[in-house]
Design a protein around this motif. Sequence first.
Motif, PDB file in Angstrom:
ATOM      1  N   ASN A   6       0.810  -1.206   0.000  1.00 46.26           N
ATOM      2  CA  ASN A   6       0.000   0.000   0.000  1.00 46.26           C
ATOM      3  C   ASN A   6       0.850   1.266   0.000  1.00 46.26           C
ATOM      4  O   ASN A   6       0.400   2.320   0.422  1.00 46.26           O
ATOM      5  CB  ASN A   6      -0.913   0.005   1.239  1.00 46.26           C
ATOM      6  CG  ASN A   6      -1.866  -1.172   1.243  1.00 46.26           C
ATOM      7  OD1 ASN A   6      -2.449  -1.498   0.210  1.00 46.26           O
ATOM      8  ND2 ASN A   6      -2.020  -1.815   2.385  1.00 46.26           N
ATOM      9  N   PHE A   7       2.066   1.146  -0.458  1.00 50.01           N
ATOM     10  CA  PHE A   7       2.965   2.299  -0.454  1.00 50.01           C
ATOM     11  C   PHE A   7       2.559   3.286  -1.563  1.00 50.01           C
ATOM     12  O   PHE A   7       2.377   2.881  -2.722  1.00 50.01           O
ATOM     13  CB  PHE A   7       4.405   1.841  -0.677  1.00 50.01           C
ATOM     14  CG  PHE A   7       5.417   2.938  -0.556  1.00 50.01           C
ATOM     15  CD1 PHE A   7       5.860   3.360   0.694  1.00 50.01           C
ATOM     16  CD2 PHE A   7       5.918   3.571  -1.682  1.00 50.01           C
ATOM     17  CE1 PHE A   7       6.788   4.373   0.813  1.00 50.01           C
ATOM     18  CE2 PHE A   7       6.842   4.580  -1.574  1.00 50.01           C
ATOM     19  CZ  PHE A   7       7.284   4.989  -0.320  1.00 50.01           C
ATOM     20  N   PRO A   8       2.428   4.590  -1.234  1.00 50.50           N
ATOM     21  CA  PRO A   8       1.996   5.592  -2.231  1.00 50.50           C
ATOM     22  C   PRO A   8       3.140   6.032  -3.146  1.00 50.50           C
ATOM     23  O   PRO A   8       3.734   7.097  -2.966  1.00 50.50           O
ATOM     24  CB  PRO A   8       1.497   6.743  -1.344  1.00 50.50           C
ATOM     25  CG  PRO A   8       2.281   6.626  -0.092  1.00 50.50           C
ATOM     26  CD  PRO A   8       2.540   5.162   0.119  1.00 50.50           C
ATOM     27  N   TYR A   9       3.430   5.215  -4.145  1.00 53.26           N
ATOM     28  CA  TYR A   9       4.545   5.513  -5.052  1.00 53.26           C
ATOM     29  C   TYR A   9       4.312   6.812  -5.828  1.00 53.26           C
ATOM     30  O   TYR A   9       5.261   7.534  -6.131  1.00 53.26           O
ATOM     31  CB  TYR A   9       4.745   4.357  -6.037  1.00 53.26           C
ATOM     32  CG  TYR A   9       5.226   3.083  -5.391  1.00 53.26           C
ATOM     33  CD1 TYR A   9       6.576   2.912  -5.080  1.00 53.26           C
ATOM     34  CD2 TYR A   9       4.345   2.057  -5.077  1.00 53.26           C
ATOM     35  CE1 TYR A   9       7.025   1.741  -4.477  1.00 53.26           C
ATOM     36  CE2 TYR A   9       4.781   0.885  -4.475  1.00 53.26           C
ATOM     37  CZ  TYR A   9       6.117   0.738  -4.184  1.00 53.26           C
ATOM     38  OH  TYR A   9       6.557  -0.407  -3.583  1.00 53.26           O
ATOM     39  N   ARG A  10       3.046   7.092  -6.154  1.00 55.61           N
ATOM     40  CA  ARG A  10       2.743   8.300  -6.939  1.00 55.61           C
ATOM     41  C   ARG A  10       3.169   9.567  -6.206  1.00 55.61           C
ATOM     42  O   ARG A  10       3.573  10.545  -6.834  1.00 55.61           O
ATOM     43  CB  ARG A  10       1.239   8.327  -7.238  1.00 55.61           C
ATOM     44  CG  ARG A  10       0.792   9.516  -8.081  1.00 55.61           C
ATOM     45  CD  ARG A  10      -0.651   9.342  -8.522  1.00 55.61           C
ATOM     46  NE  ARG A  10      -1.171  10.560  -9.109  1.00 55.61           N
ATOM     47  CZ  ARG A  10      -1.816  11.492  -8.434  1.00 55.61           C
ATOM     48  NH1 ARG A  10      -2.052  11.328  -7.129  1.00 55.61           N
ATOM     49  NH2 ARG A  10      -2.280  12.572  -9.037  1.00 55.61           N
ATOM     50  N   ARG A  11       3.091   9.545  -4.904  1.00 51.77           N
ATOM     51  CA  ARG A  11       3.479  10.704  -4.108  1.00 51.77           C
ATOM     52  C   ARG A  11       5.002  10.857  -4.064  1.00 51.77           C
ATOM     53  O   ARG A  11       5.527  11.960  -3.942  1.00 51.77           O
ATOM     54  CB  ARG A  11       2.920  10.557  -2.688  1.00 51.77           C
ATOM     55  CG  ARG A  11       3.111  11.755  -1.782  1.00 51.77           C
ATOM     56  CD  ARG A  11       2.386  11.540  -0.466  1.00 51.77           C
ATOM     57  NE  ARG A  11       0.955  11.611  -0.663  1.00 51.77           N
ATOM     58  CZ  ARG A  11       0.239  12.724  -0.566  1.00 51.77           C
ATOM     59  NH1 ARG A  11       0.834  13.863  -0.270  1.00 51.77           N
ATOM     60  NH2 ARG A  11      -1.047  12.722  -0.761  1.00 51.77           N
ATOM     61  N   LEU A  12       5.708   9.741  -4.173  1.00 52.30           N
ATOM     62  CA  LEU A  12       7.165   9.767  -4.063  1.00 52.30           C
ATOM     63  C   LEU A  12       7.857  10.149  -5.370  1.00 52.30           C
ATOM     64  O   LEU A  12       8.895  10.817  -5.351  1.00 52.30           O
ATOM     65  CB  LEU A  12       7.664   8.390  -3.615  1.00 52.30           C
ATOM     66  CG  LEU A  12       9.184   8.193  -3.558  1.00 52.30           C
ATOM     67  CD1 LEU A  12       9.793   9.044  -2.452  1.00 52.30           C
ATOM     68  CD2 LEU A  12       9.523   6.727  -3.345  1.00 52.30           C
ATOM     69  N   ALA A 127      15.460  20.353   2.523  1.00 54.89           N
ATOM     70  CA  ALA A 127      14.088  20.413   2.015  1.00 54.89           C
ATOM     71  C   ALA A 127      13.607  19.032   1.581  1.00 54.89           C
ATOM     72  O   ALA A 127      12.483  18.623   1.876  1.00 54.89           O
ATOM     73  CB  ALA A 127      14.016  21.397   0.844  1.00 54.89           C
ATOM     74  N   LYS A 128      14.472  18.292   0.909  1.00 60.73           N
ATOM     75  CA  LYS A 128      14.112  16.962   0.392  1.00 60.73           C
ATOM     76  C   LYS A 128      13.722  16.011   1.520  1.00 60.73           C
ATOM     77  O   LYS A 128      12.651  15.387   1.476  1.00 60.73           O
ATOM     78  CB  LYS A 128      15.288  16.395  -0.398  1.00 60.73           C
ATOM     79  CG  LYS A 128      15.129  14.957  -0.832  1.00 60.73           C
ATOM     80  CD  LYS A 128      16.369  14.476  -1.569  1.00 60.73           C
ATOM     81  CE  LYS A 128      17.550  14.283  -0.642  1.00 60.73           C
ATOM     82  NZ  LYS A 128      18.734  13.728  -1.341  1.00 60.73           N
ATOM     83  N   TYR A 129      14.561  15.889   2.522  1.00 60.64           N
ATOM     84  CA  TYR A 129      14.289  14.939   3.598  1.00 60.64           C
ATOM     85  C   TYR A 129      13.152  15.402   4.501  1.00 60.64           C
ATOM     86  O   TYR A 129      12.414  14.578   5.054  1.00 60.64           O
ATOM     87  CB  TYR A 129      15.553  14.698   4.414  1.00 60.64           C
ATOM     88  CG  TYR A 129      16.515  13.741   3.759  1.00 60.64           C
ATOM     89  CD1 TYR A 129      16.246  12.380   3.701  1.00 60.64           C
ATOM     90  CD2 TYR A 129      17.690  14.197   3.171  1.00 60.64           C
ATOM     91  CE1 TYR A 129      17.120  11.500   3.080  1.00 60.64           C
ATOM     92  CE2 TYR A 129      18.580  13.328   2.555  1.00 60.64           C
ATOM     93  CZ  TYR A 129      18.287  11.982   2.515  1.00 60.64           C
ATOM     94  OH  TYR A 129      19.149  11.111   1.902  1.00 60.64           O
ATOM     95  N   ALA A 130      12.998  16.725   4.667  1.00 64.82           N
ATOM     96  CA  ALA A 130      11.904  17.227   5.507  1.00 64.82           C
ATOM     97  C   ALA A 130      10.554  17.045   4.829  1.00 64.82           C
ATOM     98  O   ALA A 130       9.511  17.035   5.512  1.00 64.82           O
ATOM     99  CB  ALA A 130      12.133  18.704   5.831  1.00 64.82           C
ATOM    100  N   MET A 131      10.530  16.900   3.521  1.00 66.69           N
ATOM    101  CA  MET A 131       9.273  16.665   2.807  1.00 66.69           C
ATOM    102  C   MET A 131       8.754  15.250   3.025  1.00 66.69           C
ATOM    103  O   MET A 131       7.535  15.019   3.000  1.00 66.69           O
ATOM    104  CB  MET A 131       9.473  16.922   1.308  1.00 66.69           C
ATOM    105  CG  MET A 131       9.703  18.379   0.952  1.00 66.69           C
ATOM    106  SD  MET A 131      10.260  18.615  -0.753  1.00 66.69           S
ATOM    107  CE  MET A 131       8.706  18.482  -1.626  1.00 66.69           C
ATOM    108  N   LEU A 132       9.650  14.294   3.243  1.00 65.51           N
ATOM    109  CA  LEU A 132       9.230  12.899   3.345  1.00 65.51           C
ATOM    110  C   LEU A 132       8.240  12.640   4.483  1.00 65.51           C
ATOM    111  O   LEU A 132       7.220  11.962   4.268  1.00 65.51           O
ATOM    112  CB  LEU A 132      10.460  11.998   3.472  1.00 65.51           C
ATOM    113  CG  LEU A 132      11.336  11.891   2.220  1.00 65.51           C
ATOM    114  CD1 LEU A 132      12.602  11.095   2.513  1.00 65.51           C
ATOM    115  CD2 LEU A 132      10.559  11.230   1.080  1.00 65.51           C
TER     116      LEU A 132
END
Length: 428
Positions: A6-12, A127-132
């Motif tokens: 159920n991992f949201p790949y589209r968001r990643l 910014a990249k890691y804080a978005m996760l």
Amino acid sequence: MNIAENFPYRRLMPLFTVQFLSLFSFSVLRDAILVLIVFSQINLWGIKNGVLINLVMAAAIVPMVLVSSYAGKLADAADKVWLMRRFQILQLVFALLAGAALYFDWDGVLIFALFAFGVLAACIGPAKYAMLPQYFSERNLGLAIGYVEFGTFLAILIGQSFGSWAIASHWQNAVIVVMACSALLGILFSFKLFPAPATTPVRPRFYVNPLQDAKEMYFKVTRYPRQIRVNLHAIAWFWALGLITSTEFSVFTKYFLGGDGHLFSVILGLFSLGLGIGTWLCAKISRGQINHRYVPQGGIIASKMKMVVLILHHQQVAGGGISLAQFLVQPLGVITLLLIVCYSISCGFYSLTCYTEIQVKSNPEFRAQVIASVNILSGLYLLAAAGACALLQLFFSSWWVIFIALCLNVVMVVRYHWKIKAMARQLK
């Protein structure tokens, strides 16, 4: 249930692609310069090649110390998607500048472009890691970080392999075109990012002195919990060891393996691919859980693998100049490459565990500043490693430099294990 179902790949995917393209361009430029210095016999400022390599790498590292604290505070207080789009536009400008420097042989401008790319890398990381954590639940966060880390090392793999191979083959124009195209694609994908608004209502305070700004931020983010500080230093050492591996192995490849620039390109590629595989495997096996045993186990196994490589190639090769095909037909050559892959896979288990813990346990209001602290500490460790390697190169061969680094790696991971166990006992 498999956590990936159920991992949201589209968001990643948009974030994965943007950060992949940014690191890819940075790696292309960095390793193109590295090969120009080592294998094209470029003599800049009359400095010895082994020393010059570390000095040039410092140009890519210094921005991590100087601007990361500002970037972390800005990422917490501003819309991260807005920031990422501006960073991608700047990347296109710097890519064109680097392309002009390569085309016209402007060595000084080329080093400046590398410095500018280092500034962008220092800004994008927080910014990249804080978005996760804004995109994923804690259950899926570990796997998301695993994919991003895999993308990071894959970008480094392809970028450094292409950059080093292209320059070794005298394809400077190909390097220019690829860097410009990746920057344009990064701009396009930045408009597909999902929203990531500011996470703190407090307006950050910026100090004019970057070292003071970094110091204040570091003590704020490491005050609680204590595991944050331990993991920050573990990650910083991980990147320092990576610098030693990527820079000293260029000289080791030439004088101990007897190889050329193409062999070095393959070694770098295998190293990055193994790191990516290791982080992905760790994310799959751990199923989103933090397992501290992976850090000392991964670090010690990695050191053992690299020690075997050193033992197998403990003498300098007379003449050298062995092509990639000639190296691969030797049984010892194939064994060496397999050991390098095992080494890098073990390092992947080490790094993902530390990154996941700081993401999960950080205060959401200054999570980007925690990542910025990682950058600053990593920059300081990298500068110290570059300086130590440059100094050691004056007295010792690259064989001994790598050997010393591997011994220190065992000491560092054992120290990490003791500290984590001591904290666990105190919490009981």
